[in-house]
Structure formats: structure tokens, C-alpha cells
Design an enzyme around this catalytic site. Structure first.
Site, PDB file in Angstrom:
ATOM      1  N   GLU A   1      18.820 -85.821  -5.978  1.00  0.00           N
ATOM      2  CA  GLU A   1      18.736 -86.737  -4.835  1.00  0.00           C
ATOM      3  C   GLU A   1      18.909 -85.930  -3.557  1.00  0.00           C
ATOM      4  OE1 GLU A   1      20.014 -91.088  -5.993  1.00  0.00           O
ATOM      5  OE2 GLU A   1      21.705 -89.767  -6.236  1.00  0.00           O
TER       6      GLU A   1
ATOM      7  N   HIS B   1      20.691 -96.539   4.883  1.00  0.00           N
ATOM      8  CA  HIS B   1      19.799 -95.939   3.881  1.00  0.00           C
ATOM      9  C   HIS B   1      18.374 -95.972   4.413  1.00  0.00           C
ATOM     10  CE1 HIS B   1      17.908 -94.903   0.134  1.00  0.00           C
ATOM     11  NE2 HIS B   1      19.098 -94.695  -0.406  1.00  0.00           N
TER      12      HIS B   1
ATOM     13  N   ARG C   1      20.602 -88.592   4.119  1.00  0.00           N
ATOM     14  CA  ARG C   1      20.193 -89.940   4.537  1.00  0.00           C
ATOM     15  C   ARG C   1      20.206 -90.157   6.044  1.00  0.00           C
ATOM     16  NH1 ARG C   1      23.349 -93.237  -0.207  1.00  0.00           N
ATOM     17  NH2 ARG C   1      21.921 -92.489  -1.796  1.00  0.00           N
TER      18      ARG C   1
ATOM     19  N   HIS D   1      23.886 -99.555   4.446  1.00  0.00           N
ATOM     20  CA  HIS D   1      24.030 -99.292   3.013  1.00  0.00           C
ATOM     21  C   HIS D   1      25.461 -98.998   2.584  1.00  0.00           C
ATOM     22  CE1 HIS D   1      22.967 -98.073  -0.977  1.00  0.00           C
ATOM     23  NE2 HIS D   1      23.360 -96.818  -0.796  1.00  0.00           N
TER      24      HIS D   1
ATOM     25  N   ARG E   1      27.727 -89.665   3.724  1.00  0.00           N
ATOM     26  CA  ARG E   1      27.935 -89.516   2.278  1.00  0.00           C
ATOM     27  C   ARG E   1      26.723 -88.883   1.603  1.00  0.00           C
ATOM     28  NH1 ARG E   1      26.860 -93.250  -2.435  1.00  0.00           N
ATOM     29  NH2 ARG E   1      25.715 -94.480  -0.927  1.00  0.00           N
TER      30      ARG E   1
HETATM   31  C1  LIG Z   1      22.126-101.180  -3.758  1.00  0.00           C
HETATM   32  C2  LIG Z   1      23.177-100.111  -3.860  1.00  0.00           C
HETATM   33  C3  LIG Z   1      22.918 -98.958  -4.574  1.00  0.00           C
HETATM   34  C4  LIG Z   1      23.887 -97.967  -4.693  1.00  0.00           C
HETATM   35  N1  LIG Z   1      23.617 -96.858  -5.451  1.00  0.00           N
HETATM   36  C5  LIG Z   1      24.595 -95.955  -5.644  1.00  0.00           C
HETATM   37  C6  LIG Z   1      24.396 -94.862  -6.528  1.00  0.00           C
HETATM   38  O1  LIG Z   1      23.347 -94.729  -7.155  1.00  0.00           O
HETATM   39  N2  LIG Z   1      25.414 -93.975  -6.686  1.00  0.00           N
HETATM   40  C7  LIG Z   1      26.604 -94.092  -6.026  1.00  0.00           C
HETATM   41  O2  LIG Z   1      27.488 -93.248  -6.203  1.00  0.00           O
HETATM   42  N3  LIG Z   1      26.817 -95.129  -5.190  1.00  0.00           N
HETATM   43  C8  LIG Z   1      25.856 -96.057  -4.997  1.00  0.00           C
HETATM   44  N4  LIG Z   1      26.087 -97.120  -4.172  1.00  0.00           N
HETATM   45  C9  LIG Z   1      27.414 -97.261  -3.542  1.00  0.00           C
HETATM   46  C10 LIG Z   1      28.424 -97.674  -4.585  1.00  0.00           C
HETATM   47  O3  LIG Z   1      27.827 -98.566  -5.485  1.00  0.00           O
HETATM   48  C11 LIG Z   1      29.626 -98.342  -3.953  1.00  0.00           C
HETATM   49  O4  LIG Z   1      30.113 -97.612  -2.879  1.00  0.00           O
HETATM   50  C12 LIG Z   1      30.775 -98.463  -4.953  1.00  0.00           C
HETATM   51  O5  LIG Z   1      30.289 -98.947  -6.163  1.00  0.00           O
HETATM   52  C13 LIG Z   1      31.836 -99.373  -4.407  1.00  0.00           C
HETATM   53  O6  LIG Z   1      32.720 -99.712  -5.451  1.00  0.00           O
HETATM   54  P1  LIG Z   1      33.999-100.561  -5.116  1.00  0.00           P
HETATM   55  O7  LIG Z   1      34.695-100.771  -6.408  1.00  0.00           O
HETATM   56  O8  LIG Z   1      34.736 -99.945  -4.003  1.00  0.00           O
HETATM   57  O9  LIG Z   1      33.427-101.955  -4.540  1.00  0.00           O
HETATM   58  P2  LIG Z   1      32.555-103.079  -5.229  1.00  0.00           P
HETATM   59  O10 LIG Z   1      31.905-102.598  -6.449  1.00  0.00           O
HETATM   60  O11 LIG Z   1      31.674-103.659  -4.189  1.00  0.00           O
HETATM   61  O12 LIG Z   1      33.641-104.171  -5.649  1.00  0.00           O
HETATM   62  C14 LIG Z   1      34.312-104.928  -4.681  1.00  0.00           C
HETATM   63  C15 LIG Z   1      35.137-105.998  -5.383  1.00  0.00           C
HETATM   64  O13 LIG Z   1      36.041-106.583  -4.461  1.00  0.00           O
HETATM   65  C16 LIG Z   1      36.068-107.979  -4.646  1.00  0.00           C
HETATM   66  N5  LIG Z   1      36.544-108.600  -3.407  1.00  0.00           N
HETATM   67  C17 LIG Z   1      36.150-108.383  -2.133  1.00  0.00           C
HETATM   68  N6  LIG Z   1      36.868-109.151  -1.288  1.00  0.00           N
HETATM   69  C18 LIG Z   1      37.735-109.868  -2.042  1.00  0.00           C
HETATM   70  C19 LIG Z   1      38.709-110.853  -1.763  1.00  0.00           C
HETATM   71  N7  LIG Z   1      38.980-111.278  -0.511  1.00  0.00           N
HETATM   72  N8  LIG Z   1      39.406-111.390  -2.794  1.00  0.00           N
HETATM   73  C20 LIG Z   1      39.165-111.011  -4.074  1.00  0.00           C
HETATM   74  N9  LIG Z   1      38.235-110.081  -4.398  1.00  0.00           N
HETATM   75  C21 LIG Z   1      37.533-109.524  -3.395  1.00  0.00           C
HETATM   76  C22 LIG Z   1      34.640-108.327  -5.023  1.00  0.00           C
HETATM   77  O14 LIG Z   1      34.571-109.588  -5.627  1.00  0.00           O
HETATM   78  C23 LIG Z   1      34.309-107.141  -5.954  1.00  0.00           C
HETATM   79  O15 LIG Z   1      34.795-107.440  -7.245  1.00  0.00           O
HETATM   80  C24 LIG Z   1      25.128 -98.126  -4.045  1.00  0.00           C
HETATM   81  C25 LIG Z   1      25.406 -99.290  -3.324  1.00  0.00           C
HETATM   82  C26 LIG Z   1      24.444-100.271  -3.231  1.00  0.00           C
HETATM   83  C27 LIG Z   1      24.750-101.510  -2.447  1.00  0.00           C
END
Ligand SMILES: Cc1cc2nc3c(=O)[nH]c(=O)nc-3n(C[C@H](O)[C@H](O)[C@H](O)COP(=O)(O)OP(=O)(O)OC[C@H]3O[C@@H](n4cnc5c(N)ncnc54)[C@H](O)[C@@H]3O)c2cc1C
Length: 483
Positions: free
Chosen positions: A114, A227, A274, A335, A370
């Protein structure tokens, strides 16, 4: 239901689930998420997870160097070193949970490339890596008797107490208050503060806003990643991401005249980081006077494209474009968030016993921008750092739980329609890829007004209100950092 826990984890994406898995077996954990577990940014991840694991031609030093280049050398070297050196452990652990990374015909791992990576080091499951990882993490969590998971349970209030924290949780059946000695915020990103984003609808920055209100330091919230290649369907607020891996496999970027143009902006062409590609698109749009841009991979073997990107192929086909036959319209959109709740190397915030991991946290690994596929890795590595630190501190914590009072206001009124839209419009027009200096100040003043309206008026406490307040707080902090 039990109200007192050793740890409350808010968020059920990669960071929240992996944090729960790594807590000690005698630690009673409550994990809440505001929708179903699969509705999170983690499950949307396409490209994969970066890491040096079983790769003789690669090294931790190269991974670090590439991350530093993408981050403009503003990365925190200590946290970056933890990220890259722990990658092998996390990838091996994912394999042990049954995560099915793609393989080459000879049985080795198919690592993809990538933008910004000097080696093929992205482990992936077709173009749905995030969903594969989240499914396997959920299965693992379901085997743990010390972890209680509540879906459709939203944190609507949070207060520090003498013994830890009290969390107000809203479920369909009403509100309850849960107390804990330690908290891990894993609430993900802020995409919904923009008009157009790849993020899922849960990404409203709730955890960051609550941490801010509880006095935690928030850092670099203006470091927002746009992105370059979101599918450009003007109507959709949640834009389909066309993974960087598509360019990694040889796709070209074309302007409105269907000509390649990246050679005018960066030697790395389509595989520049990016921020560089997004900025190049905006500059090229100014030069050509057109917002029409395309991604072209139809010069590649159609069978390869369909097998390598089955989800993207299907989703784009539903919108009337066949990526194996024609260029598809793309444009940059919000993104990812590099900034967030400031944490130390153990993922602890500036508020003792309050931890943060994943996209809501600022570990400093990414610097100004990032590097692709480093964020799933960051979510896992630093959620585990939090769990290890909590395990160490747990024995010294006094027993007993104080419970904070969350006052319920009488005669509350519903939130007026339109405030969330206005916040999104301000952010999209003033602080997109190249900020509009003229609009920033007026935007900030209006955001301040909206935020004080939300805080001072007596609105009904529901998801709409909590998310609107979070969005206003996030927009306020971002714009305050840049004006
Ligand atoms: C389309 C897309 C593609 C991506 N592709 C990649 C990739 O290929 N590789 C990579 O490394 N990263 C990628 N990313 C980035 C990566 O996916 C995210 O940065 C990472 O997964 C975030 O994980 P997280 O656990 O912090 O948050 P999330 O997975 O978003 O989880 C957040 C959680 O918090 C909960 N929550 C939020 N507010 C509250 C509240 N008030 N009360 C209770 N629960 C709450 C939600 O319900 C959810 O369960 C991508 C992101 C997107 C959007």
C-alpha cells in the site's frame, strides 16, 4: 444485572474486543457498544493489517522508517517502536484465533503493498480484513466468562469518582449506572463530524468528548486524514472506500480528461502517502476546474481484480460501474483521525486509571499522517498495553465502588433538527484537505454557539443529543487548534 466491575470498556471494535481478551482472567470486565458489535470502523477495514512477521526481506526498522516518512517524522519514536516490535505477536495471536489471511499458491502469506510501504507487508483477508478480524475476536470474547458484553448499550454519561468511574448506560429498556475501578475508552473515530466520510455511523467521537469533559488531555485533533479514493457517489454520506491496495496492485489515478496526473505532484505517483495524494487531487481539481477524478484498474486481468477485490467489485457494480471494464469516479473524503486522547506508552490518559486505545487515542505512532494499515495494528497493540498495565495495577486498588449521580432534568425538549447537519457543513467547507482560512474563524464562532446551546439547554438525553454534543465538542477542539 451486576453494576460493579473491575474494568468498563466502552467500544466493541478491534481495540475494545482485544482489550477485553487481554485482561486477566480474574478481572471482571463490562464491554458496551452502542450498536451491534459488527457495526464499527474495524469491521469496515479493507486493505489489511501491517506488520513484520515471518518476512526475511523486511524488517522492523524498515516498517518504522516508512511510518516515519508518512508521518513527516513527527511520530513518537518510542510508541512507534512498541507498535512495530509487537506486530509479530499480534499477527500470530490473530492466526491462533483462526483469522484467515490470504495465502500464495505455495502456502506462504500473500502480503500486499500500500502507499508509503517500501515492502509487501500488509496481511489481508481478500478486501474484507476488518470483518474477518472482528468476527474472530468476537468468537474469542464469547469464550471468556469474565467478560460481559452489552450491545445497543450507549455511554451517555461518565464521571470520575473516588474509587474509579461511574458510567451512565442507555439501553432500550432505560438507563442504568455502572461503576468500575478502571476504564478503557475504545470508541473509535470522528468521521461523522464531516459531510462525507468512509466511517460508519458510530464514529461520532463520543469517547474523546467525554474524556475532554472529564479533564483528560486531547492532542492533535486537527490531524485528520482524508483518504484520496472514496467512491464518488455524491448522495452518500458514508462513502465506500476504494482501498489503497487497489493502487498497490497497479491502479492509476486519472483527472477529468482521463489522464494520469500524479507525476506533476510526487515522484511516488499513485503510491505516495495519502495526504500527498489527496492534496494532489485538490490541486489538480483547481488546475482543471473539475471535481471529476477516476481510478483505473481495468488494464489488469479481470479475474485477478474480481478475486482480489470481491467486495469492492460487487459494491461498485451495484452503483452501476464495472471496475474490470471502466474507470470509476473517486474523490477524497474524511477517513481517519491521527490525534485523540493523549496516552502514555501503557495507554493511560492524563486522568489516572482512565485508558484509551484505538482510533480515539493519540499514541503518537502516526505523526502527521497515518501510514496505510497501521491502525488496526495500533488498536490491537495498544489495547493490549492497556490490559497489561491494568493487570499490574489491579491488586493495589482498594475495594468498593462509589456511584456518581447523573441528574435527570424535568421538562426536557427534543433536540432541534439541523444542528448536526450544520456542524458537518462547517467542517466540510472550512477544514477539508486544504483548509479554507477565510471560513475557519466564522466556522469556529458558530461551532462555539452550537456547543454552548447544546450544553446549556435542557434537551432530552438520547443518542441524538449525546452524538450532537460529541460532534460539536470534536469540531470545537479541531477548529480551536487551527485558528
Ligand atoms: C472504510 C474503512 C477502511 C479501513 N481500512 C483499514 C485497513 O485496511 N487497515 C487499517 O489498519 N485500518 C483501516 N481503517 C481504520 C481502522 O479500521 C480503524 O482505525 C480501527 O479499526 C478503529 O478501531 P477502534 O476499535 O478504535 O474503533 P471502532 O472499530 O470504530 O469501534 C468503536 C466502538 O465504539 C463504540 N462506541 C462509540 N461510542 C460509543 C458510546 N457512546 N457508547 C458505547 N459504545 C460506543 C461503537 O459502537 C464501536 O463498537 C479503515 C477504516 C475505515 C472506515
Amino acid at each position: 444485572m451486576e453494576n460493579n466491575y473491575d474494568v468498563i470498556i466502552v467500544g466493541g471494535g478491534a481495540a475494545g474486543l482485544y482489550g477485553a481478551i487481554n485482561m486477566p482472567a480474574d478481572c471482571r470486565v463490562l464491554l458496551i457498544c452502542k450498536q451491534e458489535l459488527m457495526l464499527c470502523n474495524s469491521a469496515l477495514a479493507q486493505g489489511g493489517i501491517a506488520g513484520v512477521y515471518d518476512s526475511p526481506e523486511d524488517s522492523v526498522e524498515l516498517h518504522e522508517h516508512d511510518t516515519m516518512i508518512a508521518g513527516g517524522f513527527k511520530n513518537n519514536p518510542e510508541s512507534l517502536h512498541i507498535l512495530t516490535t509487537h506486530a509479530a505477536h499480534e499477527i500470530e495471536t490473530l492466526l491462533s484465533y483462526g483469522v484467515d489471511f490470504d495465502r500464495t499458491p505455495d502456502g506462504g502469506f500473500h502480503r500486499t503493498l500500500e502507499g508509503g510501504h517500501s515492502r509487501h507487508r500488509i496481511f489481508h483477508h481478500k478486501d474484507t480484513t476488518g470483518a474477518e478480524i472482528v468476527e474472530k475476536l468476537i468468537q474469542k470474547v464469547q469464550t471468556l466468562s469474565n467478560v460481559t458484553v452489552l450491545e445497543y448499550a450507549m455511554m451517555t454519561g461518565m464521571q470520575k469518582t473516588n474509587t474509579g468511574f461511574s458510567v451512565q448506560v442507555m439501553q432500550k429498556q432505560g438507563f442504568m449506572v455502572c461503576n468500575c475501578h478502571f476504564m478503557l475508552l475504545a470508541t473509535g473515530g470522528i468521521g461523522r463530524v464531516y459531510g462525507f466520510t468512509t466511517n460508519s455511523k458510530i464514529a461520532t467521537g463520543d469517547g474523546i468528548a467525554f474524556a475532554y469533559e472529564n479533564g483528560a488531555e486531547i492532542r492533535n485533533l486537527h490531524l485528520v486524514q482524508f483518504h484520496p479514493t472514496a467512491f464518488n457517489n455524491n448522495q452518500a454520506r458514508e462513502c465506500l472506500l476504494i482501498s489503497e491496495a487497489v493502487r498497490g496492485e497497479g491502479a492509476y489515478l486519472l483527472n477529468c480528461r482521463k489522464e494520469r496526473f500524479m507525476q506533476r505532484y510526487d515522484d511516488r505517483l499513485e503510491l505516495a502517502p495519502r495526504d500527498v495524494v489527496s492534496r494532489s487531487i485538490i490541486l489538480e481539481s483547481r488546475a482543471t476546474g473539475s471535481d471529476q477524478f477516476y481510478l483505473d484498474i481495468f488494464h489488469k486481468d479481470p479475474e485477478f481484480v474480481k478475486n482480489r477485490f470481491p467486495m469492492i467489485y460487487e459494491k461498485v457494480l451495484e452503483q452501476g460501474y464495472d471496475i474490470t471494464k471502466e474507470p470509476i469516479p473517486i474523490f477524497p473524503c474524511q477517513h481517519y483521525l491521527m490525534g485523540g486522547i493523549q496516552v502514555n506508552l501503557h495507554s493511560e490518559t492524563t486522568v489516572p486509571r482512565l485508558y484509551a486505545a484505538g482510533e480515539c487515542a493519540h499514541t503518537g505512532v502516526h505523526g502527521n499522517n497515518r501510514l496505510a494499515s497501521n491502525s488496526l495494528l495500533e488498536a490491537l497493540v495498544f489495547a493490549r498495553q492497556a490490559a497489561l498495565d491494568i493487570a499490574e495495577k489491579m491488586p493495589s486498588v482498594q475495594s468498593g465502588y462509589d456511584e456518581a449521580v447523573f441528574p435527570a432534568a424535568a421538562d426536557a425538549k427534543p433536540l432541534p433538527v439541523g444542528l448536526r447537519t450544520e456542524i458537518r457543513q462547517i467542517m466540510q467547507s472550512s477544514f477539508f484537505v486544504i483548509p479554507d482560512q477565510e471560513k475557519l474563524l466564522a466556522g469556529f464562532e458558530r461551532i462555539q454557539e452550537i456547543r454552548s446551546q447544546l450544553v446549556s439547554q435542557n434537551y432530552q438525553l438520547d443518542a441524538n443529543y449525546v452524538e450532537a454534543k460529541s460532534l460539536a465538542t470534536i469540531a470545537y477542539i479541531i477548529l480551536k487548534e487551527v485558528i
